[in-house]
Design an enzyme around this catalytic site. Structure first.
Site, PDB file in Angstrom:
ATOM      1  N   HIS A  69      -9.077  -4.732  10.085  1.00  0.00           N
ATOM      2  CA  HIS A  69      -8.511  -6.079   9.882  1.00  0.00           C
ATOM      3  C   HIS A  69      -8.690  -7.014  11.075  1.00  0.00           C
ATOM      4  O   HIS A  69      -8.403  -8.200  10.984  1.00  0.00           O
ATOM      5  CB  HIS A  69      -7.012  -5.988   9.565  1.00  0.00           C
TER       6      HIS A  69
HETATM    7  C1  UD1 Z   1      -1.994  -9.841  12.885  1.00  0.00           C
HETATM    8  C2  UD1 Z   1      -2.073  -9.667  14.395  1.00  0.00           C
HETATM    9  C3  UD1 Z   1      -2.707  -8.314  14.715  1.00  0.00           C
HETATM   10  C4  UD1 Z   1      -1.979  -7.195  13.992  1.00  0.00           C
HETATM   11  C5  UD1 Z   1      -1.968  -7.508  12.508  1.00  0.00           C
HETATM   12  C6  UD1 Z   1      -1.286  -6.436  11.698  1.00  0.00           C
HETATM   13  C7  UD1 Z   1      -2.386 -11.707  15.737  1.00  0.00           C
HETATM   14  C8  UD1 Z   1      -3.355 -12.496  16.521  1.00  0.00           C
HETATM   15  N1  UD1 Z   1      -2.904 -10.690  15.022  1.00  0.00           N
HETATM   16  O1  UD1 Z   1      -3.336  -9.899  12.392  1.00  0.00           O
HETATM   17  O2  UD1 Z   1      -2.617  -8.082  16.106  1.00  0.00           O
HETATM   18  O3  UD1 Z   1      -2.650  -5.982  14.236  1.00  0.00           O
HETATM   19  O4  UD1 Z   1      -1.308  -8.755  12.306  1.00  0.00           O
HETATM   20  O5  UD1 Z   1      -1.536  -6.624  10.323  1.00  0.00           O
HETATM   21  O6  UD1 Z   1      -1.211 -12.007  15.738  1.00  0.00           O
HETATM   22  N2  UD1 Z   1      -2.738 -12.780   5.190  1.00  0.00           N
HETATM   23  C9  UD1 Z   1      -2.256 -12.673   3.911  1.00  0.00           C
HETATM   24  N3  UD1 Z   1      -0.951 -12.315   3.744  1.00  0.00           N
HETATM   25  C10 UD1 Z   1      -0.120 -12.059   4.788  1.00  0.00           C
HETATM   26  C11 UD1 Z   1      -0.639 -12.184   6.101  1.00  0.00           C
HETATM   27  C12 UD1 Z   1      -1.939 -12.529   6.285  1.00  0.00           C
HETATM   28  O7  UD1 Z   1      -2.953 -12.890   2.933  1.00  0.00           O
HETATM   29  O8  UD1 Z   1       1.048 -11.715   4.557  1.00  0.00           O
HETATM   30  C13 UD1 Z   1      -4.166 -13.132   5.381  1.00  0.00           C
HETATM   31  C14 UD1 Z   1      -4.409 -14.606   5.444  1.00  0.00           C
HETATM   32  O9  UD1 Z   1      -5.639 -14.854   4.848  1.00  0.00           O
HETATM   33  C15 UD1 Z   1      -4.523 -14.865   6.931  1.00  0.00           C
HETATM   34  C16 UD1 Z   1      -5.139 -13.598   7.436  1.00  0.00           C
HETATM   35  O10 UD1 Z   1      -4.626 -12.577   6.580  1.00  0.00           O
HETATM   36  O11 UD1 Z   1      -5.263 -15.995   7.223  1.00  0.00           O
HETATM   37  C17 UD1 Z   1      -4.819 -13.284   8.859  1.00  0.00           C
HETATM   38  O12 UD1 Z   1      -3.428 -13.112   9.055  1.00  0.00           O
HETATM   39  P1  UD1 Z   1      -2.773 -13.215  10.510  1.00  0.00           P
HETATM   40  O13 UD1 Z   1      -1.335 -12.913  10.423  1.00  0.00           O
HETATM   41  O14 UD1 Z   1      -3.185 -14.450  11.183  1.00  0.00           O
HETATM   42  O15 UD1 Z   1      -3.460 -12.053  11.318  1.00  0.00           O
HETATM   43  P2  UD1 Z   1      -3.662 -10.533  10.969  1.00  0.00           P
HETATM   44  O16 UD1 Z   1      -5.098 -10.346  10.704  1.00  0.00           O
HETATM   45  O17 UD1 Z   1      -2.694 -10.014   9.959  1.00  0.00           O
END
Ligand code: UD1
Length: 364
Positions: free
Chosen positions: A203
């Site tokens: 991820h």
């Molecule tokens: C975040 C953390 C990472 C951690 C991970 C655990 C940062 C920079 N990254 O990454 O260190 O290991 O969480 O999962 O803080 N999305 C959804 N639903 C959700 C959350 C996210 O669909 O509930 C999708 C969205 O498209 C979003 C993307 O995932 O744009 C990224 O989500 P984000 O929370 O920014 O970062 P993670 O990749 O989850």
């Protein structure tokens, strides 16, 4: 005088759960603020329910966005609660944008910051998590290091706060839930048997937001021709669609994100794990499952030094070769799971004791 705990993502809920249990047992009053960084049920609420944690008092509902948006917006939304509540301490677990925003908002209001999982370093500043954890450590008052390595990193950087070597609260959680994980029926549900599959998680932005790297990782895994179970993060699912990558009719079987106990069960029975997660590298170690890290570096070098975690990056050949090496030397590798640099399962107890004495001093 309620201590505030900031969570926002899946790993932060896991890391703070053992501390929340201990704090409640010893009568410390807590307020949990969820930033809303993770908003899907399967990335957030499922863990709050599974760990039986009190519901967060507030959800800042920040959602997805750029790093600047997430960090800045959490700071703006959080500030008004911190100004109203005036907590004596703010706890931030891990290295996410939620943790950084929590730490910066607090320190600028003069509220002491407590960093859970302080001192982890992979020395790769292209990773958002590395930037976040370094900044958090340098504005924290109490720094709880999970390993001796982490403590040494903090000493080398001459951080201003107090460093305490406590052990890893993720290990506390692992011990507490491993029996429950044994009772999970996830293998039955997925029709899997012991050691006939490998587990994949992926991820990190630097892997999945880059189509070349993402394709190369998947190619390496497919080349080894092993059966793989892939609980997919929504970010990765979106990218596969965007880049037109299909894993249908391949050996990689995509499933929805799984809960904590389901993940522990899948880990324990997997032949090997391929991951770019930090937490999963440690959980693989505790489950005695050989690991291949799909990154160029790791902050958990102890697992690499033990000989049970190989760094393969996104290189097709390195990944395929690492899988083959585990298959060929599986029994030999299993014997390398000796000792545990991540503590004794009492990290949260130690952390709460130190917080209590800190509170005595500030209330004096
Ligand atoms: C975040 C953390 C990472 C951690 C991970 C655990 C940062 C920079 N990254 O990454 O260190 O290991 O969480 O999962 O803080 N999305 C959804 N639903 C959700 C959350 C996210 O669909 O509930 C999708 C969205 O498209 C979003 C993307 O995932 O744009 C990224 O989500 P984000 O929370 O920014 O970062 P993670 O990749 O989850």
């Amino acid at each position: 005088m309620k201590i505030t705990v900031i969570v926002g993502t899946r790993p932060q809920i896991i890391k703070s759960a053992p501390i929340i249990y201990e704090a409640l047992k010893s009568g410390l009053e807590l307020k949990i603020i969820h930033t809303g960084q993770h908003y899907d049920y399967k990335l957030s609420q499922v863990f709050i329910e599974e760990f039986n944690l009190p519901e967060p008092a507030v959800n800042l509902e920040v959602g997805s966005g750029s790093h600047a948006y997430q960090t800045g917006e959490i700071m703006l939304r959080l500030e008004k609660y911190l100004l109203k509540d005036k907590p004596p301490l703010v706890l931030v677990p891990g290295d996410t944008n939620s943790a950084l925003a929590g730490a910066l908002t607090s320190v600028k209001l003069g509220i002491p910051v407590v960093h859970i999982e302080a001192g982890a370093r992979c020395y790769d500043m292209s990773m958002a998590e590395e930037i976040n954890r370094r900044l958090i450590d340098h504005c924290s008052k109490l720094l709880f290091a999970p390993t001796l390595n982490c403590k040494k990193n903090l000493e080398r950087e001459s951080v201003i706060g107090e460093i305490h070597l406590t052990g890893d609260t993720m290990y506390d959680a692992f011990l507490k839930f491993k029996d429950e994980a044994d009772r999970s029926d996830i293998l039955k549900k997925l029709q899997l048997s012991d050691k006939e599959y490998s587990l994949l998680t992926l991820h990190r932005a630097e892997n999945v937001d880059n189509p070349v790297r993402l394709r190369s990782i998947l190619k390496g895994i497919l080349k080894a021709n092993i059966k793989v179970i892939f609980p997919i993060h929504p970010r990765t699912a979106n990218r596969l669609k965007e880049y037109n990558i299909s894993l249908e009719h391949s050996n990689i079987r995509i499933i929805d994100p799984v809960s904590y106990v389901e993940m522990l069960k899948l880990l324990k029975h997997a032949k090997l794990v391929l991951t770019d997660s930090g937490g999963l590298q440690k959980e693989a170690f505790w489950s005695q499952t050989p690991c291949i890290t799909l990154r160029e570096s790791t902050e958990w070098t102890e697992t690499v030094e033990a000989g049970v975690n190989q760094i393969a990056g996104a290189d097709v050949e390195k990944i395929a070769q690492a899988i083959r090496a585990i298959e060929e030397r599986y029994d030999e590798m299993k014997k390398k799971f000796i000792g545990n640099p991540f503590g004794d399962g009492y990290a949260a107890k130690r952390i709460v004791k130190i917080i209590e004495s800190f509170m005595h001093v500030i209330n004096f």
